[in-house]
Design a protein around this motif. Sequence first.
Motif, PDB file in Angstrom:
ATOM      1  N   LEU A 149      -9.743   1.642  14.869  1.00 49.44           N
ATOM      2  CA  LEU A 149     -10.944   1.486  15.699  1.00 49.44           C
ATOM      3  C   LEU A 149     -11.506   0.067  15.616  1.00 49.44           C
ATOM      4  O   LEU A 149     -12.578  -0.220  16.141  1.00 49.44           O
ATOM      5  N   GLY A 150     -10.781  -0.824  14.956  1.00 46.58           N
ATOM      6  CA  GLY A 150     -11.184  -2.227  14.899  1.00 46.58           C
ATOM      7  C   GLY A 150     -12.365  -2.508  13.992  1.00 46.58           C
ATOM      8  O   GLY A 150     -12.994  -3.558  14.088  1.00 46.58           O
ATOM      9  N   LYS A 151     -12.671  -1.590  13.067  1.00 44.72           N
ATOM     10  CA  LYS A 151     -13.810  -1.770  12.163  1.00 44.72           C
ATOM     11  C   LYS A 151     -13.431  -2.564  10.920  1.00 44.72           C
ATOM     12  O   LYS A 151     -14.290  -3.059  10.205  1.00 44.72           O
ATOM     13  N   THR A 152     -12.137  -2.652  10.664  1.00 51.43           N
ATOM     14  CA  THR A 152     -11.632  -3.494   9.586  1.00 51.43           C
ATOM     15  C   THR A 152     -10.273  -4.034  10.020  1.00 51.43           C
ATOM     16  O   THR A 152      -9.585  -3.416  10.826  1.00 51.43           O
ATOM     17  N   SER A 153      -9.924  -5.176   9.480  1.00 54.62           N
ATOM     18  CA  SER A 153      -8.620  -5.755   9.820  1.00 54.62           C
ATOM     19  C   SER A 153      -7.785  -5.977   8.568  1.00 54.62           C
ATOM     20  O   SER A 153      -6.845  -6.771   8.572  1.00 54.62           O
ATOM     21  N   ASN A 154      -8.144  -5.268   7.500  1.00 56.43           N
ATOM     22  CA  ASN A 154      -7.426  -5.423   6.241  1.00 56.43           C
ATOM     23  C   ASN A 154      -7.056  -4.077   5.639  1.00 56.43           C
ATOM     24  O   ASN A 154      -7.796  -3.100   5.772  1.00 56.43           O
ATOM     25  N   PHE A 155      -5.926  -4.067   4.922  1.00 57.91           N
ATOM     26  CA  PHE A 155      -5.544  -2.933   4.100  1.00 57.91           C
ATOM     27  C   PHE A 155      -6.413  -2.972   2.838  1.00 57.91           C
ATOM     28  O   PHE A 155      -7.006  -4.015   2.526  1.00 57.91           O
ATOM     29  N   PRO A 156      -6.469  -1.885   2.071  1.00 58.66           N
ATOM     30  CA  PRO A 156      -7.267  -1.883   0.834  1.00 58.66           C
ATOM     31  C   PRO A 156      -6.882  -2.994  -0.150  1.00 58.66           C
ATOM     32  O   PRO A 156      -7.735  -3.462  -0.902  1.00 58.66           O
ATOM     33  N   ASP A 157      -5.622  -3.434  -0.126  1.00 62.44           N
ATOM     34  CA  ASP A 157      -5.208  -4.508  -1.040  1.00 62.44           C
ATOM     35  C   ASP A 157      -5.614  -5.895  -0.547  1.00 62.44           C
ATOM     36  O   ASP A 157      -5.342  -6.891  -1.195  1.00 62.44           O
ATOM     37  N   GLY A 158      -6.270  -5.970   0.606  1.00 63.56           N
ATOM     38  CA  GLY A 158      -6.755  -7.239   1.148  1.00 63.56           C
ATOM     39  C   GLY A 158      -5.835  -7.888   2.161  1.00 63.56           C
ATOM     40  O   GLY A 158      -6.222  -8.828   2.851  1.00 63.56           O
ATOM     41  N   ASN A 185       0.834  -1.202   0.000  1.00 64.83           N
ATOM     42  CA  ASN A 185       0.000   0.000   0.000  1.00 64.83           C
ATOM     43  C   ASN A 185       0.867   1.249   0.000  1.00 64.83           C
ATOM     44  O   ASN A 185       1.672   1.447   0.894  1.00 64.83           O
ATOM     45  N   ALA A 186       0.672   2.098  -1.020  1.00 66.50           N
ATOM     46  CA  ALA A 186       1.484   3.301  -1.152  1.00 66.50           C
ATOM     47  C   ALA A 186       0.923   4.474  -0.361  1.00 66.50           C
ATOM     48  O   ALA A 186       1.671   5.312   0.117  1.00 66.50           O
ATOM     49  N   ALA A 187      -0.397   4.544  -0.224  1.00 69.64           N
ATOM     50  CA  ALA A 187      -1.036   5.643   0.506  1.00 69.64           C
ATOM     51  C   ALA A 187      -2.373   5.153   1.049  1.00 69.64           C
ATOM     52  O   ALA A 187      -3.007   4.276   0.462  1.00 69.64           O
ATOM     53  N   LEU A 188      -2.765   5.710   2.179  1.00 61.82           N
ATOM     54  CA  LEU A 188      -4.050   5.386   2.792  1.00 61.82           C
ATOM     55  C   LEU A 188      -4.752   6.687   3.147  1.00 61.82           C
ATOM     56  O   LEU A 188      -4.097   7.671   3.492  1.00 61.82           O
ATOM     57  N   ASP A 189      -6.078   6.684   3.083  1.00 61.78           N
ATOM     58  CA  ASP A 189      -6.804   7.884   3.478  1.00 61.78           C
ATOM     59  C   ASP A 189      -7.138   7.822   4.972  1.00 61.78           C
ATOM     60  O   ASP A 189      -7.003   6.776   5.616  1.00 61.78           O
ATOM     61  N   GLN A 190      -7.550   8.945   5.498  1.00 65.20           N
ATOM     62  CA  GLN A 190      -7.837   9.049   6.928  1.00 65.20           C
ATOM     63  C   GLN A 190      -8.928   8.074   7.361  1.00 65.20           C
ATOM     64  O   GLN A 190      -8.838   7.459   8.422  1.00 65.20           O
ATOM     65  N   ASP A 191      -9.952   7.889   6.538  1.00 66.14           N
ATOM     66  CA  ASP A 191     -11.048   6.987   6.893  1.00 66.14           C
ATOM     67  C   ASP A 191     -10.555   5.547   7.035  1.00 66.14           C
ATOM     68  O   ASP A 191     -10.919   4.852   7.983  1.00 66.14           O
ATOM     69  N   THR A 192      -9.734   5.098   6.104  1.00 69.35           N
ATOM     70  CA  THR A 192      -9.202   3.731   6.163  1.00 69.35           C
ATOM     71  C   THR A 192      -8.357   3.538   7.417  1.00 69.35           C
ATOM     72  O   THR A 192      -8.502   2.532   8.125  1.00 69.35           O
ATOM     73  N   ILE A 193      -7.492   4.513   7.709  1.00 64.81           N
ATOM     74  CA  ILE A 193      -6.637   4.427   8.894  1.00 64.81           C
ATOM     75  C   ILE A 193      -7.495   4.391  10.157  1.00 64.81           C
ATOM     76  O   ILE A 193      -7.269   3.574  11.055  1.00 64.81           O
TER      77      ILE A 193
END
Length: 142
Positions: free
Chosen positions: A49-58, A36-44
Amino acid sequence: MKLFKSISKIAIGLTLLIGSLVHAEVAVIVSASNANAALDQDTISRVFLGKTSNFPDGSQAIPVDQTEGAASREAFNDKVLGKSSSQLKAYWSRLIFTGKGTPPKESGSDAEVKDLVAKNPNLIGYVDASVVDGSVKVVFKF
């Protein structure tokens, strides 16, 4: 009179020091080998906050917090998560009580977080931007 001048100089020095700490830039980092080269604030925010456990690339994303009270952590909580320390404690208390989540592991200082993240492409953390080197990749700055 000399005592007053000395105290004034110390006060000015402390004010400048605190001012520089408040304006220090914080970088969200992943391992240099992370795809992952860049992430947005929402993803971070969702990862921390434990709402996802994956990066955008899976790939798996494991957040690492700094020690409670650290300047970088306070800035991260406020600017990225939009929550105070007490709000985060309440948030995680509810999730832990209901069995729906566990908070990120605490890992210590900027240098310790950078070293951990550098060694594991699944980790994501935040540090003062001044400690960033080639072993990690900055995916977001504030």
